[in-house]
Design an enzyme around this catalytic site. Sequence first.
Site, PDB file in Angstrom:
ATOM      1  CB  ALA A  32      59.875  41.502 -27.360  1.00 33.12           C
ATOM      2  CG  LEU A  33      66.226  41.533 -27.361  1.00 35.50           C
ATOM      3  CD1 LEU A  33      67.653  41.739 -27.888  1.00 35.50           C
ATOM      4  CD2 LEU A  33      66.124  40.192 -26.645  1.00 35.50           C
ATOM      5  CG  HIS A  37      66.010  39.868 -23.090  1.00 39.47           C
ATOM      6  ND1 HIS A  37      64.873  40.596 -23.326  1.00 39.47           N
ATOM      7  CD2 HIS A  37      65.609  38.567 -23.018  1.00 39.47           C
ATOM      8  CE1 HIS A  37      63.837  39.780 -23.426  1.00 39.47           C
ATOM      9  NE2 HIS A  37      64.251  38.533 -23.234  1.00 39.47           N
ATOM     10  CD  GLN A  61      59.610  28.510 -25.367  1.00 40.99           C
ATOM     11  OE1 GLN A  61      60.680  28.154 -25.864  1.00 40.99           O
ATOM     12  NE2 GLN A  61      59.552  29.362 -24.359  1.00 40.99           N
TER      13      GLN A  61
HETATM   14  P1  AMP Z   1      62.748  35.237 -23.093  1.00 36.49           P
HETATM   15  O1  AMP Z   1      63.093  36.112 -24.254  1.00 36.49           O
HETATM   16  O2  AMP Z   1      61.574  35.724 -22.306  1.00 36.49           O
HETATM   17  O3  AMP Z   1      62.663  33.783 -23.477  1.00 36.49           O
HETATM   18  O4  AMP Z   1      63.969  35.352 -22.074  1.00 36.49           O
HETATM   19  C1  AMP Z   1      65.291  35.074 -22.475  1.00 36.49           C
HETATM   20  C2  AMP Z   1      66.151  35.012 -21.234  1.00 36.49           C
HETATM   21  O5  AMP Z   1      66.101  36.262 -20.556  1.00 36.49           O
HETATM   22  C3  AMP Z   1      65.676  33.949 -20.237  1.00 36.49           C
HETATM   23  O6  AMP Z   1      66.816  33.326 -19.647  1.00 36.49           O
HETATM   24  C4  AMP Z   1      64.917  34.770 -19.229  1.00 36.49           C
HETATM   25  O7  AMP Z   1      64.855  34.178 -17.947  1.00 36.49           O
HETATM   26  C5  AMP Z   1      65.740  36.044 -19.204  1.00 36.49           C
HETATM   27  N1  AMP Z   1      64.936  37.152 -18.688  1.00 36.49           N
HETATM   28  C6  AMP Z   1      63.679  37.484 -19.060  1.00 36.49           C
HETATM   29  N2  AMP Z   1      63.234  38.510 -18.317  1.00 36.49           N
HETATM   30  C7  AMP Z   1      64.216  38.840 -17.451  1.00 36.49           C
HETATM   31  C8  AMP Z   1      64.366  39.816 -16.417  1.00 36.49           C
HETATM   32  N3  AMP Z   1      63.398  40.660 -16.123  1.00 36.49           N
HETATM   33  N4  AMP Z   1      65.528  39.846 -15.729  1.00 36.49           N
HETATM   34  C9  AMP Z   1      66.541  38.985 -16.017  1.00 36.49           C
HETATM   35  N5  AMP Z   1      66.459  38.036 -16.983  1.00 36.49           N
HETATM   36  C10 AMP Z   1      65.320  37.959 -17.685  1.00 36.49           C
END
Ligand code: AMP
Length: 280
Positions: A32-33, A37, A61
């Site tokens: 869900a990028l 990301h 998790q």
């Molecule tokens: P997730 O898909 O939510 O597990 O996130 C994957 C990576 O993207 C993790 O390192 C998150 O901290 C990073 N991430 C998620 N949201 C943001 C954002 N708004 N800004 C920067 N990095 C993010």
Amino acid sequence: MIIFKKAEALSEYLHAQKNSGRLIGFVPTMGALHAGHQSLIQQSKQAGELCTCSIFINPSQFNNQEDFKNYPITLEKDIEQLFTARCDVLFLPTVAEIYPPLLQQKSYDLGHLESILEGKFRPGHFQGVCQVVDRLLGITMPHRLYLGQKDYQQCLIIRKLIHLCGWEETITTQVVPTIRETDGLAMSSRNLRLDAHQRKIAPYIYRELLNIRENLHTASLHQLKERARVSLMKDGFQVDYVEISHSSDLQTAEDTSSSLIGLVAASIGPIRLIDNLLLH
Ligand code: AMP
């Protein structure tokens, strides 16, 4: 972009790339990028690395099964985005590929970090994060691992994991600033689940963090946290925590003499949001 579904094939490919002199950058995600990301991917590309992204919704998790069931999946759009961002490699494993039957389940000594803030409200969450990141790093063995500041406690946990695994000399972590919507809401895959009203009030979390930062020297830390908590509750949030902590180890701060971070976790209906802001 090359898509791998098998761990062994990916390992072999990245190993060969390393031997030919390429630097490997790794961006683990749950899909869900969004632009948050993308900014991690962009940093890896700018560093000239072979950028490897993974999309895997890690069941271990999720302490809340409803959250797991409702986690957004937008794979086609994700692949398009990765393609546009010039990501080099996508790892799309199944659960059986990440957790094969013979893989020994480990438990990690994460110290106090595991029992505070997110750890307190999501029991078992960080053990699950460590299980999947340990496995993903074992498969990819990158030079650099990209993490978002949005999940600040997770960044500290993963640094601890890298220390526990003895990979400090091999893997560098790079923490990337939080990317926000124009109204301040931290981008998050879970934002897709907000209805119009919830979406309208969601940025109030960031507003409270900004308030804390602005008033850091005009009120006590206790007053600042309490004001933010009450204000969010009045707006209809269920607040798990509003905390002001030392940014180095997330211990609760008693005064403003060192580098601090404000952290909030609050739910609007069934959707739980987290955010944080460095206060110095
Ligand atoms: P997730 O898909 O939510 O597990 O996130 C994957 C990576 O993207 C993790 O390192 C998150 O901290 C990073 N991430 C998620 N949201 C943001 C954002 N708004 N800004 C920067 N990095 C993010």
